[in-house]
Design a protein around this motif. Structure first.
Motif, PDB file in Angstrom:
ATOM      1  N   LYS A 115       0.814  -1.217   0.000  1.00 18.65           N
ATOM      2  CA  LYS A 115       0.000   0.000   0.000  1.00 18.65           C
ATOM      3  C   LYS A 115       0.854   1.275   0.000  1.00 18.65           C
ATOM      4  CE  LYS A 115      -4.198   1.750   0.568  1.00 18.65           C
ATOM      5  NZ  LYS A 115      -4.945   2.052  -0.602  1.00 18.65           N
ATOM      6  N   SER A 116       2.011   1.236   0.652  1.00 20.73           N
ATOM      7  CA  SER A 116       2.750   2.482   0.818  1.00 20.73           C
ATOM      8  C   SER A 116       4.160   2.503   0.227  1.00 20.73           C
ATOM      9  CB  SER A 116       2.830   2.845   2.304  1.00 20.73           C
ATOM     10  OG  SER A 116       3.501   1.831   3.004  1.00 20.73           O
ATOM     11  N   ARG A 117       4.759   1.358  -0.051  1.00 20.51           N
ATOM     12  CA  ARG A 117       6.156   1.376  -0.482  1.00 20.51           C
ATOM     13  C   ARG A 117       6.433   0.674  -1.819  1.00 20.51           C
ATOM     14  NH1 ARG A 117       6.367   4.697   2.818  1.00 20.51           N
ATOM     15  NH2 ARG A 117       7.918   5.077   4.390  1.00 20.51           N
ATOM     16  N   ALA A 118       5.578  -0.214  -2.234  1.00 15.13           N
ATOM     17  CA  ALA A 118       5.838  -0.905  -3.495  1.00 15.13           C
ATOM     18  C   ALA A 118       5.875   0.114  -4.629  1.00 15.13           C
ATOM     19  CB  ALA A 118       4.769  -1.962  -3.758  1.00 15.13           C
ATOM     20  N   PRO A 119       6.808  -0.020  -5.553  1.00 13.61           N
ATOM     21  CA  PRO A 119       6.971   0.990  -6.607  1.00 13.61           C
ATOM     22  C   PRO A 119       5.923   0.894  -7.722  1.00 13.61           C
ATOM     23  CG  PRO A 119       8.690  -0.675  -6.774  1.00 13.61           C
ATOM     24  CD  PRO A 119       7.880  -1.011  -5.564  1.00 13.61           C
ATOM     25  N   PHE A 120       4.724   1.343  -7.367  1.00 13.55           N
ATOM     26  CA  PHE A 120       3.631   1.485  -8.332  1.00 13.55           C
ATOM     27  C   PHE A 120       3.176   2.937  -8.287  1.00 13.55           C
ATOM     28  CE2 PHE A 120       3.124  -3.021  -7.206  1.00 13.55           C
ATOM     29  CZ  PHE A 120       3.048  -3.595  -8.467  1.00 13.55           C
ATOM     30  N   ASP A 137      -1.570   9.393   5.244  1.00 15.51           N
ATOM     31  CA  ASP A 137      -0.953   9.327   6.566  1.00 15.51           C
ATOM     32  C   ASP A 137      -1.305   8.013   7.248  1.00 15.51           C
ATOM     33  OD1 ASP A 137       0.177  11.827   6.200  1.00 15.51           O
ATOM     34  OD2 ASP A 137      -1.405  12.881   7.301  1.00 15.51           O
ATOM     35  N   GLN A 138      -2.518   7.543   7.026  1.00 18.32           N
ATOM     36  CA  GLN A 138      -2.956   6.272   7.610  1.00 18.32           C
ATOM     37  C   GLN A 138      -2.119   5.108   7.063  1.00 18.32           C
ATOM     38  OE1 GLN A 138      -7.051   5.324   6.808  1.00 18.32           O
ATOM     39  NE2 GLN A 138      -7.073   3.610   8.235  1.00 18.32           N
ATOM     40  N   ASP A 139      -1.821   5.127   5.767  1.00 13.21           N
ATOM     41  CA  ASP A 139      -0.968   4.093   5.172  1.00 13.21           C
ATOM     42  C   ASP A 139       0.418   4.111   5.801  1.00 13.21           C
ATOM     43  OD1 ASP A 139      -3.047   3.443   3.431  1.00 13.21           O
ATOM     44  OD2 ASP A 139      -2.219   4.639   1.787  1.00 13.21           O
ATOM     45  N   GLU A 140       0.978   5.295   5.969  1.00 13.30           N
ATOM     46  CA  GLU A 140       2.307   5.437   6.558  1.00 13.30           C
ATOM     47  C   GLU A 140       2.319   4.964   8.013  1.00 13.30           C
ATOM     48  OE1 GLU A 140       5.171   6.261   4.926  1.00 13.30           O
ATOM     49  OE2 GLU A 140       3.876   6.190   3.169  1.00 13.30           O
ATOM     50  N   ALA A 141       1.278   5.305   8.761  1.00 17.07           N
ATOM     51  CA  ALA A 141       1.204   4.881  10.160  1.00 17.07           C
ATOM     52  C   ALA A 141       1.110   3.362  10.257  1.00 17.07           C
ATOM     53  CB  ALA A 141      -0.008   5.542  10.832  1.00 17.07           C
TER      54      ALA A 141
END
Length: 146
Positions: A115-120, A137-141
């Motif tokens: 959701k937050s880091r895969a390179p898409f 912010d919710q994804d990062e948390a």
């Protein structure tokens, strides 16, 4: 372990059944399938871009971490790219472990990463134009839990 980045649709039932059947010795199989959502009510399509090779390598590396960290018997990540419509499966994660706690934790970890880091790069297309989708912010948390 299998990682697939593909434009073609996949059959959730077939993938789940094949994964579970191949996971000899598993006491738990956890699957999650993400579906393209139309939150605004006006989504025409979602376009997903990636860099071939780099994306697969990044997902394979994080999947290997999950396999090692939770002693998984097997893991599967499928993620689509290209033009997708609302209601279509966009991705799937499956994990198999001796016990449910490891299978659930590993699947949750993989989802947070995807959701937050895969390179898409995702672009929502509506009748009024197109806009790139940013991590929230919710994804990062959620990712910070790991």
């Amino acid at each position: 372990m299998r990682v697939a980045v593909q434009s073609a649709p996949f059959d959730i039932g077939h993938e789940t059944a094949a994964f579970a059947q191949a996971a000899a010795g598993a006491g738990a199989v956890v699957t999650f399938t993400g579906i393209v959502r139309d939150l605004s009510g006006g989504l025409t399509a979602m376009e997903i871009e990636h860099y071939p090779g780099m994306t697969e390598r990044a997902i394979r590396d994080i999947t290997l971490q999950a396999v090692s960290r939770w002693d998984l018997i097997d893991a599967l990540v499928i993620h689509r790219h290209g033009t997708l419509r609302a209601g279509e499966p966009i991705m799937m994660v499956a994990t198999a472990a001796a016990h449910r706690a490891g299978a659930f934790a590993a699947a949750d970890f993989l989802m947070d990463y995807l959701k937050s880091r895969a390179p898409f790069w995702k672009k929502e297309i509506t009748a009024s134009g197109a806009a790139w989708v940013a991590a929230t912010d919710q994804d990062e948390a959620a990712l910070s839990r790991w």
